[in-house]
Design an enzyme around this catalytic site. Structure first.
Site, PDB file in Angstrom:
ATOM      1  N   GLY A 144      11.220  -2.802   5.280  1.00 17.21           N
ATOM      2  CA  GLY A 144      10.492  -4.078   5.298  1.00 17.21           C
ATOM      3  C   GLY A 144      10.039  -4.453   3.892  1.00 17.21           C
ATOM      4  N   HIS A 145       9.516  -3.467   3.147  1.00 18.12           N
ATOM      5  CA  HIS A 145       9.086  -3.739   1.763  1.00 18.12           C
ATOM      6  C   HIS A 145      10.295  -4.054   0.888  1.00 18.12           C
ATOM      7  CE1 HIS A 145       5.729  -0.866   3.039  1.00 18.12           C
ATOM      8  NE2 HIS A 145       5.080  -1.957   2.711  1.00 18.12           N
TER       9      HIS A 145
ATOM     10  N   LYS B 270       4.780  -9.635   9.447  1.00 19.42           N
ATOM     11  CA  LYS B 270       4.283  -8.731  10.489  1.00 19.42           C
ATOM     12  C   LYS B 270       2.757  -8.813  10.591  1.00 19.42           C
ATOM     13  CE  LYS B 270       3.662  -4.335  10.238  1.00 19.42           C
ATOM     14  NZ  LYS B 270       2.373  -3.933  10.787  1.00 19.42           N
ATOM     15  N   ASP B 271       2.119  -8.936   9.415  1.00 24.61           N
ATOM     16  CA  ASP B 271       0.665  -9.122   9.396  1.00 24.61           C
ATOM     17  C   ASP B 271       0.397 -10.629   9.355  1.00 24.61           C
ATOM     18  OD1 ASP B 271      -0.504  -6.223   8.803  1.00 24.61           O
ATOM     19  OD2 ASP B 271       1.353  -6.476   7.691  1.00 24.61           O
TER      20      ASP B 271
ATOM     21  N   MET C 273       0.854  -1.194   0.000  1.00 25.10           N
ATOM     22  CA  MET C 273       0.000   0.000   0.000  1.00 25.10           C
ATOM     23  C   MET C 273       0.892   1.247   0.000  1.00 25.10           C
ATOM     24  SD  MET C 273      -3.443  -0.872   2.040  1.00 25.10           S
ATOM     25  CE  MET C 273      -2.841  -0.578   3.676  1.00 25.10           C
ATOM     26  N   GLY C 274       2.127   1.104  -0.480  1.00 24.03           N
ATOM     27  CA  GLY C 274       3.039   2.242  -0.540  1.00 24.03           C
ATOM     28  C   GLY C 274       3.628   2.567   0.821  1.00 24.03           C
TER      29      GLY C 274
ATOM     30  N   HIS D 155       9.114   1.104   3.063  1.00 23.46           N
ATOM     31  CA  HIS D 155      10.194   1.151   4.054  1.00 23.46           C
ATOM     32  C   HIS D 155      11.070  -0.078   3.855  1.00 23.46           C
ATOM     33  CE1 HIS D 155       7.811  -1.831   6.145  1.00 23.46           C
ATOM     34  NE2 HIS D 155       6.780  -0.980   6.199  1.00 23.46           N
TER      35      HIS D 155
ATOM     36  N   GLY E 129       4.852  -9.818   4.086  1.00 24.48           N
ATOM     37  CA  GLY E 129       5.563  -9.761   5.362  1.00 24.48           C
ATOM     38  C   GLY E 129       4.826 -10.530   6.450  1.00 24.48           C
TER      39      GLY E 129
ATOM     40  N   SER F 105       4.471   1.029   7.874  1.00 22.01           N
ATOM     41  CA  SER F 105       4.189   2.347   7.286  1.00 22.01           C
ATOM     42  C   SER F 105       3.591   3.272   8.337  1.00 22.01           C
ATOM     43  CB  SER F 105       3.210   2.199   6.119  1.00 22.01           C
ATOM     44  OG  SER F 105       3.740   1.289   5.190  1.00 22.01           O
TER      45      SER F 105
END
Ligand code: PAF
Length: 287
Positions: free
Chosen positions: A36-37, A149-150, A30-31, A34, A147, A186
């Site tokens: 992580g992406h 994280k989710d 979703m832009g 960072h 990721g 984000s």
């Protein structure tokens, strides 16, 4: 790096990669890109020579309109970061491209999406399921990288890919963290300096609870979780939606340690809601 906004651009590109027998990985985002992406793009490159990313702030997954409005957007910087990471193409669809007039389909995954984020953000996973199904079916990559994280989102996406036979390998990539342990997100850019300092209590509380569970401490898991919750409140979190030990695959809550486990949490600091999770290792559990 190729940049396009229309689906036809993506179609042409994946057809040309296909014709050259080149596999590709997709990194949906979703832009507000960072590190992580960036790590997801690098992971994609480990799987395939080509990597495409998508940037789409999906209105359907925001249960709270104010949250959608304040979601960070930084298209130019995002494209520069993706290009530097080695991304070959970026698709930035418009809302109309994803949800044209008359769009009436919802991809809703039952079971694994019911609790936690599903409970606190009603409709969120229907939005995630619908957009991810649309992105995967539109792009038909060989791999799609998400990721960890989710964690619950990843479980929902694995389930929908399996159920719909989309034919894309779903790859989960470990959470990338700041040096002090805060999971990159984000939403971190929305924290004030003070809140950013306090936010580190989230991974700390999870790690302390994990260490206690792994050490087989003879106190109830529910007591450990209550201690971790109290730590968050003491650190300045104003609301703890959940802090739970769950089965890593089904997301069902566990009242004692066994199997493949995850500690998951969602808590709000100031007006920013953060989520995090960590693995709890069964083979070091001594009871
Ligand atoms: O994790 C995200 O950034 C989003 O939920 C995703 C998977 C790109 C769908 O909009």
């Amino acid at each position: 790096m190729q940049i396009f906004r229309e689906l036809s651009g993506l179609d042409r590109l994946s057809a040309s990669w296909c014709a050259d027998d080149e596999q590709f990985s997709l990194v949906p985002t979703m832009g507000a890109i960072h590190e992580g992406h960036v790590a997801l793009v690098v992971e994609g490159k480990r799987h395939t020579a080509r990597v495409a990313a998508t940037i789409f702030v999906n209105p359907m997954q925001f249960n709270d309109k104010a949250d959608l409005e304040r979601y960070p957007r930084s298209e130019e910087a995002d494209l520069a970061k993706l290009e530097a990471a080695g991304c070959d193409a970026v698709w930035l669809p418009s809302v109309e491209e994803i949800y044209p007039a008359g769009f009436a389909t919802m991809v809703s995954v039952r079971g694994v999406s019911d609790r936690w984020e599903g409970e606190y953000r009603p409709g969120h996973f229907d939005g995630v399921g619908t957009v991810v199904a649309k992105l995967l079916i539109s792009a038909l990559p060989n791999f799609a990288i998400f990721g960890e994280k989710d964690w619950q989102q990843l479980a929902v996406i694995r389930q929908l890919e399996r159920d719909l036979n989309i034919g894309v390998d779903i790859v989960g990539f470990p959470t990338v963290r700041d040096p002090d342990g805060l999971a990159m997100s984000s939403r971190n850019s929305l924290l004030s300096d003070g809140e950013r300092g306090q936010a580190v209590a989230l991974p700390e509380a999870l790690n302390e609870a994990r260490a206690a569970i792994e050490a087989g401490e003879h106190i109830l898991v529910s007591t450990l979780l209550a201690v971790a919750r109290a730590k968050l409140v003491e650190a300045g979190f104003t609301k703890v939606d959940y802090l739970a030990l769950v089965d890593a695959a089904t997301l069902e809550p566990l009242d004692h340690a066994h199997g493949d486990m995850r500690l998951i949490a969602a808590a709000t600091i100031g007006s920013t809601r953060l989520i995090d999770n960590i693995r709890v290792e069964m083979d070091t559990v001594s009871r």
